[in-house]
Enzyme design. Sequence first.
Site, PDB file in Angstrom:
ATOM      1  N   TRP A  37      20.100  32.453  51.298  1.00 39.48           N
ATOM      2  CA  TRP A  37      21.072  33.475  51.654  1.00 39.48           C
ATOM      3  C   TRP A  37      20.416  34.243  52.788  1.00 39.48           C
ATOM      4  CZ3 TRP A  37      21.924  38.724  51.902  1.00 39.48           C
ATOM      5  CH2 TRP A  37      23.259  39.077  52.005  1.00 39.48           C
TER       6      TRP A  37
ATOM      7  N   GLU B 178      42.270  46.925  40.685  1.00 35.98           N
ATOM      8  CA  GLU B 178      41.902  45.516  40.879  1.00 35.98           C
ATOM      9  C   GLU B 178      41.518  44.818  39.576  1.00 35.98           C
ATOM     10  OE1 GLU B 178      38.754  46.076  43.963  1.00 35.98           O
ATOM     11  OE2 GLU B 178      39.594  44.244  44.785  1.00 35.98           O
TER      12      GLU B 178
ATOM     13  N   GLU C 147      38.446  54.751  46.505  1.00 35.00           N
ATOM     14  CA  GLU C 147      37.693  53.575  46.078  1.00 35.00           C
ATOM     15  C   GLU C 147      37.705  53.449  44.551  1.00 35.00           C
ATOM     16  OE1 GLU C 147      36.709  50.969  47.225  1.00 35.00           O
ATOM     17  OE2 GLU C 147      35.115  50.234  45.926  1.00 35.00           O
TER      18      GLU C 147
ATOM     19  N   HIS D 104      51.688  68.302  47.038  1.00 34.92           N
ATOM     20  CA  HIS D 104      52.763  67.932  47.979  1.00 34.92           C
ATOM     21  C   HIS D 104      53.560  66.728  47.486  1.00 34.92           C
ATOM     22  CE1 HIS D 104      51.382  70.895  50.838  1.00 34.92           C
ATOM     23  NE2 HIS D 104      50.149  70.442  50.673  1.00 34.92           N
TER      24      HIS D 104
ATOM     25  N   CYS E  88      17.830  34.723  47.642  1.00 33.35           N
ATOM     26  CA  CYS E  88      17.831  33.260  47.706  1.00 33.35           C
ATOM     27  C   CYS E  88      17.429  32.717  46.348  1.00 33.35           C
ATOM     28  CB  CYS E  88      16.842  32.775  48.746  1.00 33.35           C
ATOM     29  SG  CYS E  88      17.042  33.553  50.349  1.00 33.35           S
TER      30      CYS E  88
ATOM     31  N   ARG F 183      23.133  32.281  44.076  1.00 35.27           N
ATOM     32  CA  ARG F 183      22.274  33.276  44.716  1.00 35.27           C
ATOM     33  C   ARG F 183      22.304  33.204  46.245  1.00 35.27           C
ATOM     34  NH1 ARG F 183      18.065  35.252  41.203  1.00 35.27           N
ATOM     35  NH2 ARG F 183      16.882  35.715  43.068  1.00 35.27           N
TER      36      ARG F 183
ATOM     37  N   LYS G 116      39.208  50.215  42.648  1.00 34.21           N
ATOM     38  CA  LYS G 116      38.416  49.418  41.704  1.00 34.21           C
ATOM     39  C   LYS G 116      39.170  49.267  40.400  1.00 34.21           C
ATOM     40  CE  LYS G 116      36.210  47.955  43.555  1.00 34.21           C
ATOM     41  NZ  LYS G 116      35.738  47.709  44.889  1.00 34.21           N
TER      42      LYS G 116
ATOM     43  N   ASN H  49      11.873  34.101  48.943  1.00 35.61           N
ATOM     44  CA  ASN H  49      13.024  34.977  48.747  1.00 35.61           C
ATOM     45  C   ASN H  49      12.547  36.391  49.029  1.00 35.61           C
ATOM     46  OD1 ASN H  49      15.257  36.384  47.790  1.00 35.61           O
ATOM     47  ND2 ASN H  49      14.638  36.195  45.649  1.00 35.61           N
ATOM     48  N   GLY H  50      13.290  37.154  49.825  1.00 37.49           N
ATOM     49  CA  GLY H  50      12.890  38.531  50.106  1.00 37.49           C
ATOM     50  C   GLY H  50      12.822  38.779  51.604  1.00 37.49           C
TER      51      GLY H  50
ATOM     52  N   LYS I 177      37.995  36.555  47.246  1.00 39.23           N
ATOM     53  CA  LYS I 177      36.789  37.247  47.683  1.00 39.23           C
ATOM     54  C   LYS I 177      36.816  37.466  49.181  1.00 39.23           C
ATOM     55  CE  LYS I 177      32.909  39.290  47.082  1.00 39.23           C
ATOM     56  NZ  LYS I 177      33.036  40.682  46.667  1.00 39.23           N
TER      57      LYS I 177
HETATM   58  O1  M6R Z   1      34.803  41.123  53.077  1.00 44.05           O
HETATM   59  P1  M6R Z   1      35.446  42.434  53.449  1.00 44.05           P
HETATM   60  O2  M6R Z   1      34.573  43.593  53.131  1.00 44.05           O
HETATM   61  O3  M6R Z   1      35.933  42.468  54.859  1.00 44.05           O
HETATM   62  O4  M6R Z   1      36.717  42.523  52.500  1.00 44.05           O
HETATM   63  C1  M6R Z   1      37.649  43.545  52.653  1.00 44.05           C
HETATM   64  C2  M6R Z   1      38.543  43.634  51.437  1.00 44.05           C
HETATM   65  O5  M6R Z   1      39.282  42.456  51.284  1.00 44.05           O
HETATM   66  C3  M6R Z   1      37.741  43.886  50.153  1.00 44.05           C
HETATM   67  O6  M6R Z   1      36.949  45.038  50.263  1.00 44.05           O
HETATM   68  C4  M6R Z   1      38.662  44.043  48.946  1.00 44.05           C
HETATM   69  O7  M6R Z   1      39.385  45.237  49.046  1.00 44.05           O
HETATM   70  C5  M6R Z   1      37.837  43.966  47.664  1.00 44.05           C
HETATM   71  N1  M6R Z   1      38.467  43.119  46.713  1.00 44.05           N
HETATM   72  C6  M6R Z   1      37.584  45.302  47.065  1.00 44.05           C
HETATM   73  O8  M6R Z   1      36.963  45.268  45.835  1.00 44.05           O
END
Ligand code: M6R
Length: 609
Positions: free
Chosen positions: A74, A489, A482, A505, A2, A27, A486, A98-99, A604
């Site tokens: 938050w 993206e 993953e 394969h 927060c 935050r 990353k 906060n915490g 996001k």
């Molecule tokens: O909010 P969520 O974890 O449900 O989101 C799922 C995906 O949209 C999210 O993980 C997306 O793949 C990210 N941009 C990964 O970095």
Amino acid sequence: MCGIIGYIGHANATDVLIDGLRRLEYRGYDSAGIAVLQHGRLEVRQRVGKLRNLEEALKQEDLVGTAGIGHTRWATHGRPSEDNAHPHRSGNVVIVHNGIIENYLVLKQRLECDGYHFESETDTEVIAHLLARSMAEGRSLPQALLATVQELRGSYAIAGLCGSDPDTLVAARSGCSLVLGQSQDASFLASDVTPLLPYTRNVMFLEDGDIGIVTRHGITAIDREGRPVFRDRVAIDWNAEEAERGGYPHFMLKEIHEQPQAILDTLRGRYRYDEGEADLGDVTIPPDALMNAGQIWIVACGTSWHAGLVGKYLFEELIRKPVQVDIGSEFRYRKAMVRKGDVLLALSQSGETADTLGAMREAKRLGAYVVSVVNVVGSTMARESDGVLYTRCGPEISVASTKAFTGQIIALYLLALHIGRGRNVLSRDKGQWWLDQCLALPGQVEHVIKRDAELLSVAKRFYQKDNFLYLGRGIHYPIALEGALKLKEISYIHAEGYAAGEMKHGPIALIDENMPVVVLAPRDRLYPKTVSNLMEVKTRNAPVIAFTSEGDHDLDALADCVFTIPDTLALLSAIPLTVALQLLAYHIGALRNIDVDRPRNLAKSVTVE
Ligand code: M6R
């Protein structure tokens, strides 16, 4: 996580507090509130939602005073609501926090027995009552706060104000940042320096155990024994935007660095070490529903789906429980054979992802217990599921998910321990041993982060390549997925993750000197097999970036670059390994001048199908 702000001076506190909260809103933003001392009376105003809702409400009145505290929330304990929004009040005292107060339930019960009435579901309100009680016993405001924090267990940054002591703000910290600032004619306190910069660059950072005393004439501190303590004054030369990111060039890098703390916060208060057990009292479904689940399903999307795949390896190996993992958008339409009594875990950072939500609703309709593992408190998934396990990682601002992913894996570790102990698959000793391994993770992640320069030099060598392949086996296969996600993206480089054994394969046809291959080869039982795959790649002239365990030198001669991670169990090495891959992707994206926090075409929270 927060945001806290406090002001005492000669200007209108309301304006300074709102301006400060605006700069702290990154935050947390599910509710906001301020308390201002107006004509000797404490006036508290709170609103749910973004700060603008509070601003709109304040336009309707003239709230004027020269001292006050504010908070942008938050949520961790208690959904976002006006009652749960800070400041919290007890008589003539207000506080913001906060915490997480781990022992708040015990304190609450005691205070209720003493006649204190609680208005909120938060862990914070106990602090207000303890402070009021301590003042009623005749202590000054700083001494009362000192006595109060001695009763608290957990992490906190606290700011307080009392109607009967209009010339002082107090602050306390343990595990959460808090900074005091001083200008010519006013003093401030805040969670970080961001809101102070328009007024002063002369600040003092409190240390754990300190009580800060903030008056119009200056800022001082006492230690946990109540003795004056000197803390260096620091001159801040950041601009406001840098300050919001805590001095990091991007939120993504800041969030990667926050992972040791986020891991601790996810674990905090959720285990009983003596019994070697998880304590998931905050998940509200009947405990035997989890223990006796017919089938465990995990649904999620993107990075959260990768965490789900890690969960499958974990549950199957550690507690011998079969798990099915699905992508949200597939599960909801694939006529999955969910039965009454099954348990579905919905993993999501945002708690708003449409596909995961759709899958979750479908499973519920079919009779499964639904437990969501989410980061955002009060999100739709949290509200619609039968039980919630919050990952408590703090707001994740960067579009690329980092700390939420490791938080999800920690939550899955806790669930595995809970089910394993409940089903007697894990002994008490094994449970304690497992907890020891989990509690070592923050230090291991810290260790990886400290060696970031090595990853930067790998990034410098390969950032101009057009394609990358990531290979891993066992639990490191989802980590390869993953790592590749990353990279694509935030660098726009084409990257694929593959199970190392699958490469022959098909994908092997792509391998040549222009295809860097990231090989995840920590020293586990599959290591020899992964090394064979590495050799297949090397023979075809691909540059190899190997990730292995500390102490392993076998790959030095085989790979072009080697990065080592702490030597730990395969089931746990997923976490330090992930952090190393996040840093590698981050540096490649930054070197390519990509807007790392807001990559093109992404959002996001994906609230559409
Ligand atoms: O909010 P969520 O974890 O449900 O989101 C799922 C995906 O949209 C999210 O993980 C997306 O793949 C990210 N941009 C990964 O970095």
